[in-house]
Scaffold this motif. Structure first.
Motif, PDB file in Angstrom:
ATOM      1  N   ASP A 120       2.067  -0.760  -0.521  1.00  0.00           N
ATOM      2  CA  ASP A 120       2.245  -1.921  -1.940  1.00  0.00           C
ATOM      3  C   ASP A 120       2.404  -1.064  -2.854  1.00  0.00           C
ATOM      4  O   ASP A 120       3.902  -1.664  -3.574  1.00  0.00           O
ATOM      5  CB  ASP A 120       1.051  -2.455  -1.861  1.00  0.00           C
ATOM      6  CG  ASP A 120       1.310  -3.714  -2.786  1.00  0.00           C
ATOM      7  OD1 ASP A 120       1.381  -4.987  -2.296  1.00  0.00           O
ATOM      8  OD2 ASP A 120       0.714  -3.837  -4.147  1.00  0.00           O
TER       9      ASP A 120
ATOM     10  N   ASP B 264      -1.210  -0.313   4.338  1.00  0.00           N
ATOM     11  CA  ASP B 264      -1.208  -1.449   3.919  1.00  0.00           C
ATOM     12  C   ASP B 264      -1.559  -1.309   2.448  1.00  0.00           C
ATOM     13  O   ASP B 264      -0.105  -1.772   1.225  1.00  0.00           O
ATOM     14  CB  ASP B 264      -1.338  -2.648   4.001  1.00  0.00           C
ATOM     15  CG  ASP B 264      -1.289  -3.018   5.154  1.00  0.00           C
ATOM     16  OD1 ASP B 264      -0.425  -2.439   5.454  1.00  0.00           O
ATOM     17  OD2 ASP B 264      -2.044  -3.461   5.954  1.00  0.00           O
TER      18      ASP B 264
ATOM     19  N   THR C 137      10.290  -2.465   4.133  1.00  0.00           N
ATOM     20  CA  THR C 137       8.881  -3.160   4.519  1.00  0.00           C
ATOM     21  C   THR C 137       9.333  -4.890   3.402  1.00  0.00           C
ATOM     22  O   THR C 137       8.720  -5.818   5.274  1.00  0.00           O
ATOM     23  CB  THR C 137       7.736  -3.244   3.482  1.00  0.00           C
ATOM     24  OG1 THR C 137       8.195  -3.177   2.053  1.00  0.00           O
ATOM     25  CG2 THR C 137       7.607  -1.675   3.363  1.00  0.00           C
TER      26      THR C 137
ATOM     27  N   GLN D 192      -5.566  -0.302   6.763  1.00  0.00           N
ATOM     28  CA  GLN D 192      -5.418  -0.882   5.012  1.00  0.00           C
ATOM     29  C   GLN D 192      -5.142  -0.028   4.303  1.00  0.00           C
ATOM     30  O   GLN D 192      -4.671  -0.222   3.061  1.00  0.00           O
ATOM     31  CB  GLN D 192      -6.983  -1.376   4.744  1.00  0.00           C
ATOM     32  CG  GLN D 192      -6.970  -2.259   3.506  1.00  0.00           C
ATOM     33  CD  GLN D 192      -6.448  -3.560   3.689  1.00  0.00           C
ATOM     34  OE1 GLN D 192      -6.347  -4.349   4.228  1.00  0.00           O
ATOM     35  NE2 GLN D 192      -5.831  -3.641   2.730  1.00  0.00           N
TER      36      GLN D 192
END
Length: 363
Positions: free
Chosen positions: A251, A247, A259, A244
């Motif tokens: 972002d 990720d 990505t 997590q």
């Protein structure tokens, strides 16, 4: 000169083989479901719902949950285990359920390069928003029901079917709790602490993406996952947390061309992710104002996102995130290394190398 394949290359080769085999199995499952779903003959909506679930399920995805399932079975035995196909289908159907509901909660128009189920229904019923909403919820619910049904109908000993269904039911409930606390984290307005961020990652992702596949794989191969529950939970939690973190990092700091996802989505959606929370914790004054102006603004421009990224880099947010991801991954690898005295070396090596690979890959 002979080329020696390294452990990571072997891991990826095995993962690719699991993925290919499962995709064929999933296609076959949906072919059968199209013909056998128990629905009234007059219904057009039921087969349309199955078709949307099929399209979403078959549209991409690395099938890492399926890979973990098979490799967990390999910890116990090198022989193919009965029940793995049913467990794999159950895992991915539960994941499809999660994708359908995630996209509804987030109002996401696309998923895996195509329309989300919610937006497909919105296009199907442009003047009936409640119908689109209701059918999306029910599509996700159907995927969940099918996830459990495929285990209950598997040609396996009753005790094994029951144990697998219990594992999946527990994983589903944990995931729902994870979704609730994920929304709670973002709606309270406060900057969440590390414990909250870790708990969200654990409940929302680790328990159904890592822990449940490992439990199911061990069960299918005749293992006793409950005897090693503490170790499995620790490994899954660490892998889920560092995944997590990765990720959330990508972002903001990822390359959209690599990505395949736009940057700044968490900021625009008002999500207090690991990266966003770190930004809020280290900024003040004018810099804090820039971050807060982007947070929750769906119209936030790429220029503002770039400014937020630069602020984070100045304060070492990116460097700290990379270091934390690697530290958690190394902890998980050490947990797996402790399994060598108990389980098959080849599969243990897979679980040792998986965490670092998962945080270092580019997409």
């Amino acid at each position: 000169m002979t080329h020696t394949t390294g452990p990571v290359e072997r891991m990826l080769k095995r993962a690719a083989a699991h993925e290919r085999r499962f995709n064929a199995l999933f296609e076959e499952y949906f072919d059968t479901l199209d013909r056998t779903l128990d629905a009234p003959s007059f219904s057009r909506y039921a087969p349309e719902c199955v078709q949307l679930l099929r399209e979403l399920s078959m549209r991409g995805g690395k099938r890492m949950r399926v890979v973990l399932l098979h490799e967990a079975a390999g910890l116990v035995s090198a022989e193919p285990a009965e029940g793995l196909d049913a467990a794999a289908l159950s895992i991915e159907l539960l994941h499809t359920h999660g994708l359908v509901h995630d996209d509804l909660i987030d109002d996401s128009p696309t998923r895996r390069g195509g329309p989300s189920t919610y937006y497909a229904y919105r296009e199907r019923f442009p003047r009936l928003p409640q119908a689109a909403l209701g059918l999306t919820v029910l599509a996700g619910d159907l995927a969940l029901g099918l996830s459990l049904r495929v285990l209950l109908e598997a040609r396996l000993p009753v005790a094994l079917r029951q144990a697998m269904a219990e594992a999946q039911t527990r994983a589903a409930a944990d995931t729902f709790v994870g979704q609730i606390v994920d929304l709670e984290r973002d709606f309270t307005g406060a900057v969440p602490g590390e414990d909250i961020l870790h708990s969200v990652a654990d409940f929302k992702s680790a328990r159904y993406s890592v822990l449940a596949p490992m439990r199911l794989g061990l069960l299918a191969a005749g293992g006793q996952p409950e005897a090693f529950d503490q170790e499995l939970r620790r490994y899954a939690r660490l892998v889920g947390i560092c995944g997590q973190m990765r990720d959330d990092y990508l972002d903001l700091y990822g390359d959209a061309e690599v990505t395949g996802k736009p940057t700044g989505t968490d900021l625009r959606d008002g999500r207090r992710s690991y990266t966003v929370s770190a930004l809020l914790s280290v900024t003040e004054g004018a810099e804090r104002a820039v971050v807060e102006s982007a947070l929750g603004d769906p119209a936030c421009t790429p220029e503002v996102i770039d400014a937020v990224r630069e602020i984070g880099e100045r304060h070492g947010v990116a460097d700290t995130a990379r270091a934390e991801m690697r530290r958690r991954a190394e902890e998980a690898s050490l947990v797996a290394a402790g399994w060598r005295s108990r389980w098959r070396a080849e599969a243990v090596t897979f679980f040792e190398h998986l965490p670092l690979w998962s945080v270092e890959r580019s997409r």
